[in-house]
Design a protein around this motif. Structure first.
Motif: not given
Length: 99
Positions: A71-75, A83-87
Motif C-alpha cells: 500500500v502506498r499513501y498520498v499526503c 510509504k509509511g506513517g508520516t510524509c
C-alpha cells in the motif's frame, strides 16, 4: 444450477450402488469437494486465487497489482506519494491510501 443438479444425480446414483454408510459418505464428499474444486478452477481462471500468476487473492481482489509491493499513501497536504506513517516532505500525518 447445472453443476448442483449433476452433483445431486451423481450422489443419488452412488447411494443406490454403495451400501448405506459408504454411499452417504461419498455423497457428502461430493457436495463438499465439488464446489471447492469449481471455485478453485474459476478463481485460477481469473488469476485471483493462487493461480499461475503468483499474485494471490485475499479478501479484496487481486492482491498487489502493478508490482507496487504494498500500500502506498498520498499526503493530503502536499500530494506526495510515500510509504509509511508520516510524509517525508512536509511531516504531515494526514494521508489517504492509494492502491
Amino acid at each position: 444450477m447445472l453443476f448442483l443438479g449433476a452433483s445431486l444425480a451423481i450422489s443419488i446414483g452412488l447411494q443406490m450402488v454403495l451400501p448405506f454408510p459408504y454411499g452417504l459418505g461419498a455423497a457428502l464428499a461430493i457436495f463438499i469437494v465439488f464446489p471447492l474444486f469449481l471455485r478453485k478452477r474459476y478463481m485460477s481462471r481469473m488469476r485471483g486465487y493462487g493461480g499461475d500468476s503468483g499474485t494471490g487473492g485475499g479478501f479484496f481482489g487481486m492482491g498487489s497489482q502493478g508490482g507496487s509491493g504494498g500500500v502506498r499513501y498520498v499526503c493530503l497536504v502536499c500530494n506526495n506519494k510515500h510509504k509509511g506513517g508520516t510524509c517525508p516532505r512536509c511531516g504531515s500525518k494526514m494521508q489517504r491510501a492509494d492502491f
